[in-house]
Design an enzyme around this catalytic site. Sequence first.
Site, PDB file in Angstrom:
ATOM      1  N   HIS A  60     -28.865   9.644 -27.214  1.00 24.57           N
ATOM      2  CA  HIS A  60     -27.622  10.430 -27.229  1.00 24.57           C
ATOM      3  C   HIS A  60     -26.457   9.602 -27.763  1.00 24.57           C
ATOM      4  O   HIS A  60     -25.971   8.686 -27.103  1.00 24.57           O
ATOM      5  CB  HIS A  60     -27.282  10.944 -25.823  1.00 24.57           C
ATOM      6  CG  HIS A  60     -26.134  11.906 -25.811  1.00 24.57           C
ATOM      7  ND1 HIS A  60     -26.288  13.247 -25.540  1.00 24.57           N
ATOM      8  CD2 HIS A  60     -24.811  11.735 -26.076  1.00 24.57           C
ATOM      9  CE1 HIS A  60     -25.115  13.853 -25.616  1.00 24.57           C
ATOM     10  NE2 HIS A  60     -24.188  12.943 -25.937  1.00 24.57           N
ATOM     11  N   HIS A  62     -22.848   9.645 -30.748  1.00 24.42           N
ATOM     12  CA  HIS A  62     -21.930  10.386 -31.642  1.00 24.42           C
ATOM     13  C   HIS A  62     -21.546   9.476 -32.801  1.00 24.42           C
ATOM     14  O   HIS A  62     -20.553   8.751 -32.726  1.00 24.42           O
ATOM     15  CB  HIS A  62     -20.687  10.842 -30.875  1.00 24.42           C
ATOM     16  CG  HIS A  62     -20.988  11.865 -29.837  1.00 24.42           C
ATOM     17  ND1 HIS A  62     -20.878  13.224 -30.059  1.00 24.42           N
ATOM     18  CD2 HIS A  62     -21.452  11.733 -28.568  1.00 24.42           C
ATOM     19  CE1 HIS A  62     -21.246  13.874 -28.961  1.00 24.42           C
ATOM     20  NE2 HIS A  62     -21.595  12.989 -28.054  1.00 24.42           N
ATOM     21  N   GLN A 155     -18.890  21.198 -31.079  1.00 25.44           N
ATOM     22  CA  GLN A 155     -18.028  20.520 -30.105  1.00 25.44           C
ATOM     23  C   GLN A 155     -17.031  21.467 -29.429  1.00 25.44           C
ATOM     24  O   GLN A 155     -16.746  21.332 -28.245  1.00 25.44           O
ATOM     25  CB  GLN A 155     -17.272  19.388 -30.818  1.00 25.44           C
ATOM     26  CG  GLN A 155     -16.140  18.754 -30.041  1.00 25.44           C
ATOM     27  CD  GLN A 155     -16.523  17.426 -29.423  1.00 25.44           C
ATOM     28  OE1 GLN A 155     -16.980  16.516 -30.106  1.00 25.44           O
ATOM     29  NE2 GLN A 155     -16.340  17.311 -28.133  1.00 25.44           N
ATOM     30  N   HIS A 213     -25.191  19.303 -24.831  1.00 20.70           N
ATOM     31  CA  HIS A 213     -24.253  18.766 -23.856  1.00 20.70           C
ATOM     32  C   HIS A 213     -24.191  19.827 -22.765  1.00 20.70           C
ATOM     33  O   HIS A 213     -23.812  20.970 -23.038  1.00 20.70           O
ATOM     34  CB  HIS A 213     -22.878  18.577 -24.482  1.00 20.70           C
ATOM     35  CG  HIS A 213     -22.769  17.356 -25.338  1.00 20.70           C
ATOM     36  ND1 HIS A 213     -23.443  17.220 -26.505  1.00 20.70           N
ATOM     37  CD2 HIS A 213     -22.045  16.209 -25.167  1.00 20.70           C
ATOM     38  CE1 HIS A 213     -23.156  16.040 -27.026  1.00 20.70           C
ATOM     39  NE2 HIS A 213     -22.303  15.403 -26.248  1.00 20.70           N
ATOM     40  N   GLU A 216     -21.256  18.803 -18.441  1.00 24.39           N
ATOM     41  CA  GLU A 216     -20.531  17.519 -18.405  1.00 24.39           C
ATOM     42  C   GLU A 216     -19.208  17.799 -17.700  1.00 24.39           C
ATOM     43  O   GLU A 216     -18.161  17.936 -18.325  1.00 24.39           O
ATOM     44  CB  GLU A 216     -20.306  16.956 -19.815  1.00 24.39           C
ATOM     45  CG  GLU A 216     -19.760  15.530 -19.784  1.00 24.39           C
ATOM     46  CD  GLU A 216     -19.511  14.956 -21.168  1.00 24.39           C
ATOM     47  OE1 GLU A 216     -19.688  15.696 -22.168  1.00 24.39           O
ATOM     48  OE2 GLU A 216     -19.124  13.783 -21.267  1.00 24.39           O
ATOM     49  N   ASP A 312     -23.988   7.219 -26.011  1.00 27.52           N
ATOM     50  CA  ASP A 312     -22.973   8.262 -26.188  1.00 27.52           C
ATOM     51  C   ASP A 312     -21.860   7.826 -27.148  1.00 27.52           C
ATOM     52  O   ASP A 312     -21.647   8.450 -28.175  1.00 27.52           O
ATOM     53  CB  ASP A 312     -22.390   8.690 -24.833  1.00 27.52           C
ATOM     54  CG  ASP A 312     -21.790  10.098 -24.854  1.00 27.52           C
ATOM     55  OD1 ASP A 312     -21.882  10.758 -25.901  1.00 27.52           O
ATOM     56  OD2 ASP A 312     -21.234  10.517 -23.818  1.00 27.52           O
TER      57      ASP A 312
END
Length: 429
Positions: A60, A62, A155, A213, A216, A312
């Site tokens: 995971h 970005h 997102q 996701h 969270e 992450d």
Amino acid sequence: MDLIIRRAALPRSVAQQRGLVDIGIESGRIVAVEPKLAATAREEIDAGGALVTPPFVDAHFHMDATLSYGLPRVNASGTLLEGIALWGELKPRLTQEALVERALQYCDWAVARGLLAIRTHVDVCDERLLAVEALLEVKRRVAPYMDLQLVAFPQDGVLRSAGAFDNLKRAIAMGVDVVGGIPHFERTMADGAESVRLLCEFAAQKGLRVDMHCDESDDPMSRHIETLAAQTHRLGMHGRVTGSHLTSMHSMDNYYVSKLLPLMRESGVAAIANPLINITLQGRSDTYPKRRGMTRVPEMLAAGINVAFGHDCVMDPWYSLGSGDMLEVAHMGLHVAQMTGIDAMHACFDAVTVNAARILGLERYGIEPGCDANLVLLDARDAVEAIRLRAARLAVVSRGKVVSRAPAARASLSLEGRPTEVDFKLHRE
Ligand code: FE2
């Protein structure tokens, strides 16, 4: 052979046999794993009893935001909300060249850390799909030495953000591998559930994996993981779906969780915790006692659910630290989850290696004949010592070639009557 690594100790999870082994490599594949291999090679490395592991895998990440620290300004408060605002400021200024350059630089760091497979989310809430194009280019460029898997990540919410589902479909058509989502960010719980159904059906129809996701949040009522597991079961996607973060599970009622975990197990949904980020971003509105906010890792493992740890973020709007070191991630995960039992510590090593590889669906991952010759020689004798020392990657082998070397961590001492060097390991005769 092309390369033999001699006298290697293997992690528990990949060791077919006890004791040290020699690993023979030819044409980018492992061809032999046995004690005292009777063969010669053009190059030999003596591990001297140190740990040789399959590479670290980050399930995971970005990569579209990484190494953007300070652009256009730093996250002064260090909070999630300022991070989101900052990403909003940065997005319109992104250029493809800068994205590619930063991602490639991160991949250099990753290789030096023995991190040879990364699943990265890429934001598709931008008409131009600039980041998608950039990361597809990066994927092509690093393919000779690294496996990069892309997730189409809406997102701003696939339902909440106008055009996001169309953008996501375009990204998949362009070559993005996995379908992402963010149900807890949709306008309502019902919209969140609807987004899970929509995205899972799309993925099932295309034969793709899913990684959302999910929850969270510190809100114990954020239960989209339940819908994700149910949709996975309904659509027969067992073993192909992952819930990332799942931090609300930390705050959930125990009775509810006792029903949820078997449901996840039944549907073969995997989980990814992101210890560095969860421990810094969750529980921010608590006073004291303050929740840790990481999902229930040992309980999920005990229920037979596959769990990986992800990095992450590294030096981006949400997190100012990090350097691509999955041992640092495992170290934090171990502490936050209180996984200090001996088996639990080994399980934390698995969470950044074999468990993550299963989530990505990496074929030929491991240390046995037929596997890809992707290996890391650590300056540690076992997985626990590797985590404790965040051990140096003495050699990193990708596709059968040594692609990075680093010196062991040593300090020289000048003390009357004391040793002249320390290596931070216990030496007992
Ligand atoms: Fe994330």
